[in-house]
Design a protein around this motif. Sequence first.
Motif, mmCIF file in Angstrom:
data_model
loop_
_atom_site.group_PDB
_atom_site.id
_atom_site.type_symbol
_atom_site.label_atom_id
_atom_site.label_comp_id
_atom_site.label_asym_id
_atom_site.label_seq_id
_atom_site.Cartn_x
_atom_site.Cartn_y
_atom_site.Cartn_z
ATOM 1 N N ALA A 194 -6.213 4.598 4.499
ATOM 2 C CA ALA A 194 -7.757 4.109 4.127
ATOM 3 C C ALA A 194 -7.743 2.760 4.915
ATOM 4 O O ALA A 194 -8.870 2.497 5.484
ATOM 5 N N TYR A 195 -7.041 2.124 4.624
ATOM 6 C CA TYR A 195 -6.687 0.807 5.325
ATOM 7 C C TYR A 195 -6.679 0.712 6.808
ATOM 8 O O TYR A 195 -7.469 -0.023 7.368
ATOM 9 N N ALA A 196 -6.335 1.639 7.411
ATOM 10 C CA ALA A 196 -5.994 1.805 8.893
ATOM 11 C C ALA A 196 -7.507 1.950 9.506
ATOM 12 O O ALA A 196 -7.818 1.335 10.704
ATOM 13 N N VAL A 197 -8.350 2.665 8.729
ATOM 14 C CA VAL A 197 -9.823 2.852 9.540
ATOM 15 C C VAL A 197 -10.783 1.772 8.973
ATOM 16 O O VAL A 197 -12.002 1.954 9.354
ATOM 17 N N LEU A 198 -10.345 0.828 8.089
ATOM 18 C CA LEU A 198 -11.382 -0.124 7.735
ATOM 19 C C LEU A 198 -11.517 -1.164 8.800
ATOM 20 O O LEU A 198 -10.750 -1.450 9.808
ATOM 21 N N PRO A 199 -12.800 -1.785 9.101
ATOM 22 C CA PRO A 199 -13.075 -2.781 9.992
ATOM 23 C C PRO A 199 -12.097 -3.961 9.736
ATOM 24 O O PRO A 199 -11.994 -4.254 8.271
ATOM 25 N N GLY A 200 -11.845 -4.528 10.722
ATOM 26 C CA GLY A 200 -10.723 -5.815 10.452
ATOM 27 C C GLY A 200 -11.136 -6.801 9.284
ATOM 28 O O GLY A 200 -10.431 -7.327 8.732
ATOM 29 N N GLU A 201 -12.658 -7.311 9.354
ATOM 30 C CA GLU A 201 -13.111 -8.235 8.282
ATOM 31 C C GLU A 201 -12.783 -7.668 6.751
ATOM 32 O O GLU A 201 -12.997 -8.418 5.981
ATOM 33 N N LEU B 294 0.841 -1.229 0.007
ATOM 34 C CA LEU B 294 0.077 -0.141 -0.050
ATOM 35 C C LEU B 294 0.816 1.358 0.191
ATOM 36 O O LEU B 294 1.749 1.348 0.679
ATOM 37 N N SER B 295 0.266 2.232 -0.652
ATOM 38 C CA SER B 295 0.938 3.600 -0.798
ATOM 39 C C SER B 295 0.562 4.315 0.558
ATOM 40 O O SER B 295 -0.455 3.729 1.335
ATOM 41 N N GLU B 296 1.224 5.507 0.802
ATOM 42 C CA GLU B 296 0.767 6.179 2.048
ATOM 43 C C GLU B 296 -0.754 6.505 2.097
ATOM 44 O O GLU B 296 -1.479 6.242 3.140
ATOM 45 N N PRO B 297 -1.444 6.925 1.022
ATOM 46 C CA PRO B 297 -2.929 7.218 0.992
ATOM 47 C C PRO B 297 -3.582 5.937 1.292
ATOM 48 O O PRO B 297 -4.636 5.973 2.094
ATOM 49 N N GLU B 298 -3.167 4.997 0.688
ATOM 50 C CA GLU B 298 -4.044 3.505 0.747
ATOM 51 C C GLU B 298 -3.529 2.925 2.320
ATOM 52 O O GLU B 298 -4.572 2.422 2.881
ATOM 53 N N GLN B 299 -2.514 3.364 2.801
ATOM 54 C CA GLN B 299 -2.406 2.964 4.264
ATOM 55 C C GLN B 299 -3.551 3.384 5.249
ATOM 56 O O GLN B 299 -3.834 3.015 6.180
#
Length: 193
Positions: free
Chosen positions: A113-120, A106-111
């Motif tokens: 977005a990933y950080a706030v996603l629910p675990g599933e 993941l790029s920084e912007p994707e990281q």
Amino acid sequence: MSEPSVMGSAAHTALLYWRALAGTPERQARDLFLQSALGEARCSRIRCAPNGKPYILPAEEDPCPPHFSLTHTRGLLACAVADVPVGLDAEAADRAVSPLLARRILSEPEQAAYAVLPGEQRSGFLLLSWVVKEAHLKRTGEGVSGNMARLTATADGRIVDGAGNTLSHLAVDRLAGYLVAVACEAPVALRWR
């Protein structure tokens, strides 16, 4: 099957050929599959560039052969054929991707977005990011040795660099339990064969 996602109007069409791998040795299945997708004469002219990207040598009777990209994963063999450089990747849609790979993929912007996603939802996000970026890296000939984290997959179906420059246009589809991505220099429509 639903229509593949294509953003904007498609400038190119990629023909996608696929087969389930069932009991046939992979190399033999690949060779037979490529003959059916590209034709025997073109298969005899397949070479690899120094970076490993396969291509078809031009011939007098075939001066502008098509571009192609091949992918194989657990139980699937697929090939994209187009009039411009194309990259194809596929993975089983239920494949779990380790969160340890997030920084590599993941790029920084994707990281962010990933950080706030629910675990599933995290594994699916990583899988989609992997598949679209690998398709782009196959299109350019960089392959998986290319740095995925320098690339960002946008919501409108593009791969961009850190400055926001479009590097590839994407089409994403699901096929028989697989997530499939095609990368092209301009918007691309998919036609399954």
